[in-house]
Design a protein around this motif. Structure first.
Motif, PDB file in Angstrom:
ATOM      1  N   LEU A  70       0.818  -1.210   0.000  1.00 27.03           N
ATOM      2  CA  LEU A  70       0.000   0.000   0.000  1.00 27.03           C
ATOM      3  C   LEU A  70       0.851   1.258   0.000  1.00 27.03           C
ATOM      4  O   LEU A  70       1.965   1.272   0.520  1.00 27.03           O
ATOM      5  CB  LEU A  70      -0.909   0.000   1.236  1.00 27.03           C
ATOM      6  N   SER A  71       0.289   2.317  -0.541  1.00 26.39           N
ATOM      7  CA  SER A  71       0.971   3.610  -0.606  1.00 26.39           C
ATOM      8  C   SER A  71       0.742   4.403   0.675  1.00 26.39           C
ATOM      9  O   SER A  71      -0.090   4.048   1.513  1.00 26.39           O
ATOM     10  CB  SER A  71       0.424   4.409  -1.793  1.00 26.39           C
ATOM     11  N   ALA A  72       1.465   5.509   0.791  1.00 28.34           N
ATOM     12  CA  ALA A  72       1.279   6.408   1.935  1.00 28.34           C
ATOM     13  C   ALA A  72      -0.140   6.973   1.926  1.00 28.34           C
ATOM     14  O   ALA A  72      -0.755   7.150   2.984  1.00 28.34           O
ATOM     15  CB  ALA A  72       2.305   7.531   1.887  1.00 28.34           C
ATOM     16  N   ARG A  73      -0.670   7.247   0.750  1.00 29.84           N
ATOM     17  CA  ARG A  73      -2.039   7.758   0.656  1.00 29.84           C
ATOM     18  C   ARG A  73      -3.035   6.708   1.156  1.00 29.84           C
ATOM     19  O   ARG A  73      -3.976   7.017   1.878  1.00 29.84           O
ATOM     20  CB  ARG A  73      -2.371   8.164  -0.775  1.00 29.84           C
ATOM     21  N   ALA A  74      -2.835   5.448   0.805  1.00 28.67           N
ATOM     22  CA  ALA A  74      -3.712   4.372   1.283  1.00 28.67           C
ATOM     23  C   ALA A  74      -3.614   4.253   2.804  1.00 28.67           C
ATOM     24  O   ALA A  74      -4.624   4.023   3.475  1.00 28.67           O
ATOM     25  CB  ALA A  74      -3.352   3.047   0.617  1.00 28.67           C
ATOM     26  N   TYR A  75      -2.426   4.431   3.345  1.00 25.46           N
ATOM     27  CA  TYR A  75      -2.219   4.404   4.802  1.00 25.46           C
ATOM     28  C   TYR A  75      -3.097   5.459   5.473  1.00 25.46           C
ATOM     29  O   TYR A  75      -3.812   5.171   6.431  1.00 25.46           O
ATOM     30  CB  TYR A  75      -0.738   4.650   5.105  1.00 25.46           C
ATOM     31  N   ASP A  76      -3.046   6.684   4.940  1.00 23.87           N
ATOM     32  CA  ASP A  76      -3.860   7.769   5.495  1.00 23.87           C
ATOM     33  C   ASP A  76      -5.349   7.449   5.395  1.00 23.87           C
ATOM     34  O   ASP A  76      -6.110   7.671   6.333  1.00 23.87           O
ATOM     35  CB  ASP A  76      -3.581   9.090   4.766  1.00 23.87           C
ATOM     36  N   ARG A  77      -5.765   6.911   4.262  1.00 22.08           N
ATOM     37  CA  ARG A  77      -7.187   6.581   4.059  1.00 22.08           C
ATOM     38  C   ARG A  77      -7.643   5.509   5.053  1.00 22.08           C
ATOM     39  O   ARG A  77      -8.732   5.582   5.597  1.00 22.08           O
ATOM     40  CB  ARG A  77      -7.431   6.087   2.640  1.00 22.08           C
ATOM     41  N   ILE A  78      -6.795   4.521   5.269  1.00 19.22           N
ATOM     42  CA  ILE A  78      -7.139   3.459   6.222  1.00 19.22           C
ATOM     43  C   ILE A  78      -7.316   4.039   7.617  1.00 19.22           C
ATOM     44  O   ILE A  78      -8.270   3.693   8.329  1.00 19.22           O
ATOM     45  CB  ILE A  78      -6.071   2.337   6.210  1.00 19.22           C
ATOM     46  N   LEU A  79      -6.435   4.936   8.016  1.00 24.45           N
ATOM     47  CA  LEU A  79      -6.563   5.552   9.338  1.00 24.45           C
ATOM     48  C   LEU A  79      -7.846   6.372   9.450  1.00 24.45           C
ATOM     49  O   LEU A  79      -8.551   6.307  10.468  1.00 24.45           O
ATOM     50  CB  LEU A  79      -5.344   6.423   9.653  1.00 24.45           C
ATOM     51  N   LYS A  80      -8.173   7.128   8.428  1.00 24.36           N
ATOM     52  CA  LYS A  80      -9.400   7.941   8.460  1.00 24.36           C
ATOM     53  C   LYS A  80     -10.646   7.062   8.513  1.00 24.36           C
ATOM     54  O   LYS A  80     -11.575   7.334   9.275  1.00 24.36           O
ATOM     55  CB  LYS A  80      -9.460   8.862   7.238  1.00 24.36           C
ATOM     56  N   SER A  85     -10.767   3.970   9.616  1.00 26.23           N
ATOM     57  CA  SER A  85     -10.810   3.286  10.918  1.00 26.23           C
ATOM     58  C   SER A  85     -11.308   4.227  12.014  1.00 26.23           C
ATOM     59  O   SER A  85     -12.022   3.787  12.929  1.00 26.23           O
ATOM     60  CB  SER A  85      -9.450   2.686  11.277  1.00 26.23           C
ATOM     61  N   ARG A  86     -10.975   5.525  11.919  1.00 24.03           N
ATOM     62  CA  ARG A  86     -11.497   6.497  12.893  1.00 24.03           C
ATOM     63  C   ARG A  86     -13.019   6.596  12.765  1.00 24.03           C
ATOM     64  O   ARG A  86     -13.741   6.673  13.759  1.00 24.03           O
ATOM     65  CB  ARG A  86     -10.837   7.861  12.668  1.00 24.03           C
ATOM     66  N   THR A  87     -13.526   6.561  11.535  1.00 19.06           N
ATOM     67  CA  THR A  87     -14.966   6.621  11.307  1.00 19.06           C
ATOM     68  C   THR A  87     -15.647   5.357  11.829  1.00 19.06           C
ATOM     69  O   THR A  87     -16.715   5.426  12.447  1.00 19.06           O
ATOM     70  CB  THR A  87     -15.275   6.832   9.819  1.00 19.06           C
ATOM     71  N   ILE A  94      -9.246   4.100  18.444  1.00 15.62           N
ATOM     72  CA  ILE A  94      -9.247   3.207  17.285  1.00 15.62           C
ATOM     73  C   ILE A  94      -8.688   1.875  17.774  1.00 15.62           C
ATOM     74  O   ILE A  94      -7.546   1.798  18.219  1.00 15.62           O
ATOM     75  CB  ILE A  94      -8.386   3.763  16.139  1.00 15.62           C
ATOM     76  N   LYS A  95      -9.504   0.853  17.711  1.00 17.68           N
ATOM     77  CA  LYS A  95      -9.081  -0.473  18.160  1.00 17.68           C
ATOM     78  C   LYS A  95      -8.586  -1.289  16.967  1.00 17.68           C
ATOM     79  O   LYS A  95      -8.805  -0.931  15.812  1.00 17.68           O
ATOM     80  CB  LYS A  95     -10.249  -1.176  18.851  1.00 17.68           C
ATOM     81  N   VAL A  96      -7.936  -2.391  17.270  1.00 18.93           N
ATOM     82  CA  VAL A  96      -7.394  -3.262  16.228  1.00 18.93           C
ATOM     83  C   VAL A  96      -8.499  -3.722  15.277  1.00 18.93           C
ATOM     84  O   VAL A  96      -8.304  -3.762  14.060  1.00 18.93           O
ATOM     85  CB  VAL A  96      -6.646  -4.469  16.847  1.00 18.93           C
ATOM     86  N   GLU A  97      -9.679  -4.040  15.832  1.00 18.46           N
ATOM     87  CA  GLU A  97     -10.768  -4.502  14.962  1.00 18.46           C
ATOM     88  C   GLU A  97     -11.257  -3.400  14.019  1.00 18.46           C
ATOM     89  O   GLU A  97     -11.700  -3.683  12.911  1.00 18.46           O
ATOM     90  CB  GLU A  97     -11.939  -5.081  15.764  1.00 18.46           C
ATOM     91  N   HIS A  98     -11.159  -2.135  14.432  1.00 11.32           N
ATOM     92  CA  HIS A  98     -11.536  -1.030  13.549  1.00 11.32           C
ATOM     93  C   HIS A  98     -10.535  -0.928  12.395  1.00 11.32           C
ATOM     94  O   HIS A  98     -10.919  -0.725  11.239  1.00 11.32           O
ATOM     95  CB  HIS A  98     -11.588   0.289  14.318  1.00 11.32           C
ATOM     96  N   LEU A  99      -9.265  -1.070  12.723  1.00 10.27           N
ATOM     97  CA  LEU A  99      -8.225  -1.059  11.680  1.00 10.27           C
ATOM     98  C   LEU A  99      -8.394  -2.230  10.722  1.00 10.27           C
ATOM     99  O   LEU A  99      -8.293  -2.061   9.501  1.00 10.27           O
ATOM    100  CB  LEU A  99      -6.829  -1.130  12.317  1.00 10.27           C
ATOM    101  N   ALA A 100      -8.655  -3.407  11.267  1.00  9.53           N
ATOM    102  CA  ALA A 100      -8.815  -4.598  10.430  1.00  9.53           C
ATOM    103  C   ALA A 100      -9.976  -4.416   9.457  1.00  9.53           C
ATOM    104  O   ALA A 100      -9.866  -4.764   8.276  1.00  9.53           O
ATOM    105  CB  ALA A 100      -9.033  -5.840  11.305  1.00  9.53           C
ATOM    106  N   GLU A 101     -11.072  -3.847   9.939  1.00  4.83           N
ATOM    107  CA  GLU A 101     -12.214  -3.613   9.054  1.00  4.83           C
ATOM    108  C   GLU A 101     -11.860  -2.603   7.967  1.00  4.83           C
ATOM    109  O   GLU A 101     -12.186  -2.796   6.793  1.00  4.83           O
ATOM    110  CB  GLU A 101     -13.424  -3.128   9.860  1.00  4.83           C
ATOM    111  N   ALA A 102     -11.177  -1.536   8.343  1.00  6.57           N
ATOM    112  CA  ALA A 102     -10.785  -0.523   7.358  1.00  6.57           C
ATOM    113  C   ALA A 102      -9.848  -1.112   6.308  1.00  6.57           C
ATOM    114  O   ALA A 102      -9.961  -0.789   5.120  1.00  6.57           O
ATOM    115  CB  ALA A 102     -10.126   0.663   8.061  1.00  6.57           C
ATOM    116  N   ILE A 103      -8.955  -1.974   6.726  1.00  4.78           N
ATOM    117  CA  ILE A 103      -8.039  -2.629   5.775  1.00  4.78           C
ATOM    118  C   ILE A 103      -8.832  -3.495   4.803  1.00  4.78           C
ATOM    119  O   ILE A 103      -8.534  -3.528   3.601  1.00  4.78           O
ATOM    120  CB  ILE A 103      -6.968  -3.449   6.530  1.00  4.78           C
TER     121      ILE A 103
END
Length: 141
Positions: free
Chosen positions: A96-106, A108-110, A120-129
């Motif tokens: 993934l690119s740096a832009r994809a990294y930022d999108r995943i974080l945003k 996962s915050r949502t 932001i929990k691990v399960e939120h990150l996993a879902e965003a990924i």
């Protein structure tokens, strides 16, 4: 796959959610299974929007997580060590690119806001990924 190959990586990077939608067999459609009512989903979305409105109330022109700057991303989207490990593994595996990294974080915050979670929990990150399916090699192939 032929169509997907025509879409450039930088264009895909600018799309927050990528989800492959496959046909659902009739047997699955006809199951009498209880699911979350639309009204409950609407209430969760309204609550998440209120959380974001409060978060960005002092920032001009920003009213949702998708609009936050890189500086705000570092302040608002703090993740645990386990979350960092998961995200690093996804970045490496999916290339993934740096832009994809930022999108995943945003995203996962949502997702965390929808769950009314302050962190932001691990399960939120996993879902965003999981919502980055077009980044995966062999998508739809």
């Amino acid at each position: 796959q032929k169509y997907l190959n025509k879409i450039s990586g930088p264009l895909l990077d600018r799309i927050d959610l990528h989800v492959e939608v496959t046909p659902v067999p009739f047997s699955e459609l006809s199951k009498a299974e209880n699911s979350e009512p639309s009204a409950a989903i609407r209430d969760r979305v309204i609550a998440a929007r209120e959380i974001q409105a409060e978060r960005y109330k002092d920032v001009d022109g920003i009213y949702a997580n998708a609009q936050m700057s890189s500086k705000q991303l570092k302040e608002i989207c703090v993740i645990s060590q386990a979350g960092q490990t998961l995200l690093k593994a996804a970045m490496d595996k999916l290339n993934l690119s740096a832009r994809a990294y930022d999108r995943i974080l945003k995203v996962s915050r949502t997702i965390a806001d929808l769950a009314q979670s302050p962190d932001i929990k691990v399960e939120h990150l996993a879902e965003a990924i999981q919502y980055r399916s077009l980044d995966r090699e062999g998508w739809a192939g």
